[in-house]
Enzyme design. Structure first.
Site, PDB file in Angstrom:
ATOM      1  N   ASP A   1     -11.571  -9.176   0.298  1.00 53.33           N
ATOM      2  CA  ASP A   1     -12.723  -9.043   0.810  1.00 53.33           C
ATOM      3  C   ASP A   1     -14.323  -9.803   0.261  1.00 53.33           C
ATOM      4  O   ASP A   1     -15.236 -10.521   0.218  1.00 53.33           O
ATOM      5  CB  ASP A   1     -13.227  -8.442   2.060  1.00 53.33           C
ATOM      6  CG  ASP A   1     -12.947  -8.617   3.045  1.00 53.33           C
ATOM      7  OD1 ASP A   1     -12.396  -9.924   4.044  1.00 53.33           O
ATOM      8  OD2 ASP A   1     -12.557  -7.298   4.239  1.00 53.33           O
TER       9      ASP A   1
ATOM     10  N   HIS B   1     -10.181   0.242  -1.572  1.00 51.40           N
ATOM     11  CA  HIS B   1      -8.786  -0.319  -0.127  1.00 51.40           C
ATOM     12  C   HIS B   1      -8.129   1.787   1.016  1.00 51.40           C
ATOM     13  O   HIS B   1      -7.457   2.331  -0.094  1.00 51.40           O
ATOM     14  CB  HIS B   1      -8.033  -0.866  -0.580  1.00 51.40           C
ATOM     15  CG  HIS B   1      -7.303  -1.370   0.880  1.00 51.40           C
ATOM     16  ND1 HIS B   1      -6.124  -0.706   1.724  1.00 51.40           N
ATOM     17  CD2 HIS B   1      -7.553  -3.024   1.063  1.00 51.40           C
ATOM     18  CE1 HIS B   1      -6.117  -1.909   2.552  1.00 51.40           C
ATOM     19  NE2 HIS B   1      -7.161  -2.917   3.448  1.00 51.40           N
TER      20      HIS B   1
HETATM   21  N1  CMC Z   1     -17.968   2.232  -3.951  1.00 50.82           N
HETATM   22  C1  CMC Z   1     -17.951   3.378  -4.217  1.00 50.82           C
HETATM   23  N2  CMC Z   1     -17.201   4.088  -3.651  1.00 50.82           N
HETATM   24  C2  CMC Z   1     -17.011   4.276  -3.391  1.00 50.82           C
HETATM   25  C3  CMC Z   1     -16.066   3.034  -2.535  1.00 50.82           C
HETATM   26  C4  CMC Z   1     -16.714   1.966  -2.676  1.00 50.82           C
HETATM   27  N3  CMC Z   1     -16.272   0.617  -2.278  1.00 50.82           N
HETATM   28  N4  CMC Z   1     -15.404   2.893  -1.539  1.00 50.82           N
HETATM   29  C5  CMC Z   1     -15.130   4.957  -1.975  1.00 50.82           C
HETATM   30  N5  CMC Z   1     -15.579   4.885  -3.098  1.00 50.82           N
HETATM   31  C6  CMC Z   1     -15.349   6.540  -3.350  1.00 50.82           C
HETATM   32  C7  CMC Z   1     -15.783   7.382  -2.650  1.00 50.82           C
HETATM   33  O1  CMC Z   1     -17.115   7.061  -2.107  1.00 50.82           O
HETATM   34  C8  CMC Z   1     -14.905   8.669  -2.879  1.00 50.82           C
HETATM   35  O2  CMC Z   1     -15.303   9.183  -3.019  1.00 50.82           O
HETATM   36  P1  CMC Z   1     -15.318  10.837  -3.975  1.00 50.82           P
HETATM   37  O3  CMC Z   1     -13.440  11.487  -3.742  1.00 50.82           O
HETATM   38  O4  CMC Z   1     -15.800  11.431  -4.938  1.00 50.82           O
HETATM   39  O5  CMC Z   1     -16.350  11.520  -1.900  1.00 50.82           O
HETATM   40  C9  CMC Z   1     -13.655   7.899  -2.924  1.00 50.82           C
HETATM   41  O6  CMC Z   1     -13.927   7.117  -3.587  1.00 50.82           O
HETATM   42  C10 CMC Z   1     -12.145   8.084  -2.154  1.00 50.82           C
HETATM   43  O7  CMC Z   1     -13.031   7.022  -0.743  1.00 50.82           O
HETATM   44  P2  CMC Z   1     -13.021   7.197   0.942  1.00 50.82           P
HETATM   45  O8  CMC Z   1     -13.826   6.624   1.428  1.00 50.82           O
HETATM   46  O9  CMC Z   1     -11.829   9.019   1.440  1.00 50.82           O
HETATM   47  O10 CMC Z   1     -11.721   6.718   0.761  1.00 50.82           O
HETATM   48  P3  CMC Z   1     -11.287   5.238   2.469  1.00 50.82           P
HETATM   49  O11 CMC Z   1      -9.780   4.926   1.801  1.00 50.82           O
HETATM   50  O12 CMC Z   1     -11.690   6.212   3.594  1.00 50.82           O
HETATM   51  O13 CMC Z   1     -12.042   4.379   1.864  1.00 50.82           O
HETATM   52  C11 CMC Z   1     -12.567   2.026   2.040  1.00 50.82           C
HETATM   53  C12 CMC Z   1     -11.187   2.737   2.186  1.00 50.82           C
HETATM   54  C13 CMC Z   1     -11.723   0.987   2.488  1.00 50.82           C
HETATM   55  C14 CMC Z   1     -13.368   2.241   3.652  1.00 50.82           C
HETATM   56  C15 CMC Z   1     -14.150   1.732   1.214  1.00 50.82           C
HETATM   57  O14 CMC Z   1     -13.206   1.981  -0.213  1.00 50.82           O
HETATM   58  C16 CMC Z   1     -15.085   1.437   1.263  1.00 50.82           C
HETATM   59  O15 CMC Z   1     -16.055   1.936   2.341  1.00 50.82           O
HETATM   60  N6  CMC Z   1     -14.823   0.323   0.720  1.00 50.82           N
HETATM   61  C17 CMC Z   1     -15.698  -0.238   0.718  1.00 50.82           C
HETATM   62  C18 CMC Z   1     -15.896  -1.872   2.477  1.00 50.82           C
HETATM   63  C19 CMC Z   1     -14.674  -2.615   2.068  1.00 50.82           C
HETATM   64  O16 CMC Z   1     -14.869  -3.360   0.975  1.00 50.82           O
HETATM   65  N7  CMC Z   1     -14.219  -2.613   3.004  1.00 50.82           N
HETATM   66  C20 CMC Z   1     -12.699  -3.444   2.837  1.00 50.82           C
HETATM   67  C21 CMC Z   1     -11.424  -3.087   3.821  1.00 50.82           C
HETATM   68  S1  CMC Z   1     -10.814  -4.478   3.104  1.00 50.82           S
HETATM   69  C22 CMC Z   1      -9.701  -5.677   4.153  1.00 50.82           C
HETATM   70  C23 CMC Z   1      -9.562  -4.668   5.285  1.00 50.82           C
HETATM   71  O17 CMC Z   1      -8.485  -4.466   5.673  1.00 50.82           O
HETATM   72  O18 CMC Z   1     -10.467  -4.218   5.758  1.00 50.82           O
END
Ligand code: CMC
Length: 428
Positions: free
Chosen positions: A364, A307
């Protein structure tokens, strides 16, 4: 701490005031930056460090796993309130007393008919259309049937627009699902409670009496409450930014629905269930999918994990996990993907990759399992999220308009070609 931030650029130093919220969050107020520095801006892709507004609606502390709507802890709201009370609190600031709640509900019921021509628009969609696309289009179409833009100076106008959308949106949700299932459309029943009526509009079979199942009703109330607001997330920011151009409420909401659709946001609940199903079909080998999620050359992500704001745990996920157990037990449903979900969660919580990056199950991860147990089709899950998020979007839009926020219009740093002469087509 001093209440001034100092910025040194070359020889010049600049001072900016600090703003403090009621929960002691601190921001550097850079409103004067560009003027003071002759054109220098900040850049922050994904707005990871940028506040877009001051807001009195939702407080979230991602480190401590705190979520409060209007000061009320999410745990207490999920346990004790119903969705309509929470909607009222989000939109108007405080939980309603009995009289306020009754009036609110009866005003909503008074607007619960949707123009029959909207049904014709729905009919034109193929059954295979994704329900989020349908819902976004129908919400946008409501603008055509309610063309008068809201006079935000008038409390009455504002109130009427709010009860109108709270009345009609569940009808559109019900219709979207019924269209998918090939069922006749349904306008609901005024004698029912708000959430009971949503269930009626979604599940009433033409040849059967409808009984509200209290287990499903309670779970649905809880899910809708948990999704009702989450401060400046992607879809809410979209609603605020579209609304900031003074586009109407329904148009702003329709844009919010489109933003919510994406799998990194609300679309994650559908993506989680599809992922769990794929793991099951592939023999239930959770380790294989953990490895894929960690492999930087593989685009696969563990859906329902991570998140932007929660870096400890998602308090909503805690509540939903317990609710999933209760609902499946009470309904006597044995869903093998629940075990896969539990297995993945355990592995992730003990895996250095996930621990170091503070990736925990989010809201989710378990919600789809509950929706499926309720008999809701997988591609309707994000629609259910939208239904829950509706009062939050409305509250945020109302706050933005009443605060007279300026049009949202970010700056950029241009990195394209420098000036070059036009070349005639035969010379290119
Ligand atoms: N699986 C594997 N690796 C992950 C995941 C995941 N679900 N989420 C983040 N990472 C890794 C990412 O690859 C990155 O690694 P590194 O530092 O080595 O490059 C690190 O963790 C930080 O991730 P980020 O993408 O920079 O973090 P963010 O804050 O931009 O993204 C997120 C947050 C929710 C988009 C992301 O965690 C994600 O894609 N999760 C899966 C989709 C999901 O479940 N979304 C629902 C969010 S809750 C409901 C809502 O509010 O919409």
């Amino acid at each position: 701490m001093s209440d001034i931030a100092k910025l040194q650029i070359g020889e010049n130093s600049f001072e900016f005031p600090l703003i403090k919220g009621t929960e002691n969050e601190v921001a550097i107020d850079v409103k004067s930056l560009r003027n003071a520095t002759n054109g220098i801006i900040t850049i922050d892709p994904g707005f990871k460090n940028t506040g877009s507004c001051e807001s009195a609606i939702t407080f979230l502390d991602g480190e401590k796993g705190i979520l409060r709507y209007r000061g009320y802890p999410i745990e207490q709201l999920a346990e004790k309130a119903d969705f309509l009370e929470v909607s009222y609190a989000l939109i108007f600031g405080d939980l309603p007393n009995k009289e306020q709640l009754d009036k609110f509900h009866s005003d909503i019921k008074a607007h619960s008919l949707v123009d029959d021509d909207v049904r014709k628009i729905l009919e034109a969609f193929p059954k295979t259309a994704h329900p989020m696309g349908v819902l976004s289009s129908l919400t946008s179409a409501l603008t055509a049937f309610n063309p008068i833009s809201v006079n935000i100076e008038s409390r009455e106008d504002m109130y009427n627009a709010i009860v109108r959308i709270l009345a009609k949106f569940p009808v559109l949700v019900g219709w979207t699902m019924r269209k998918k299932k090939g069922l006749h459309l349904n306008y609901g029943k005024k004698s029912l409670g708000y959430v009971e009526n949503i269930m009626y509009m979604m599940f009433k079979e033409p040849n059967e009496d409808f009984q509200v199942n209290p287990v499903i009703k309670n779970a649905l109330d809880k899910l809708l409450i948990l999704h009702a607001d989450h401060e400046q997330n992607c879809s809410t920011s979209t609603v605020r930014i579209v609304g900031s151009s003074h586009a109407g409420l329904f148009a702003s909401l329709s844009a919010g629905i489109s933003a919510l659709w994406g799998p990194l946001h609300g679309g994650a609940n559908q993506a989680v269930l599809e992922m769990l199903e794929a793991i099951k079909a592939d023999g239930g080998d959770t380790k294989k999918y953990m490895a894929k999620a960690k492999d930087k050359n593989d685009p696969f992500r563990l859906m329902g994990f991570g998140h932007r704001v929660y870096k400890n745990f998602d308090p909503r996920a805690k509540i939903i996990k317990v609710a999933a157990d209760e609902v499946l037990n009470d309904l006597g449903v044995e869903d093998p993907i629940l075990n896969i979900a539990r297995g993945l969660e355990q592995e992730a919580l003990n895996d250095p990759y996930f621990v170091e990056r503070k990736l925990y199950p989010n809201v989710d991860f378990y919600s789809g399992i509950i929706y499926r147990a309720m008999g809701i089709p997988v591609d309707m899950f994000t629609v259910m999220f939208a239904l829950g998020r509706l009062p939050g979007w409305i509250a945020q839009w109302k706050e933005m308009r009443l605060n007279k926020e300026p049009i949202g219009r970010p700056r950029q740093i241009y990195i394209g070609e420098n000036i070059r002469p036009f070349v005639d087509i035969d010379k290119r």
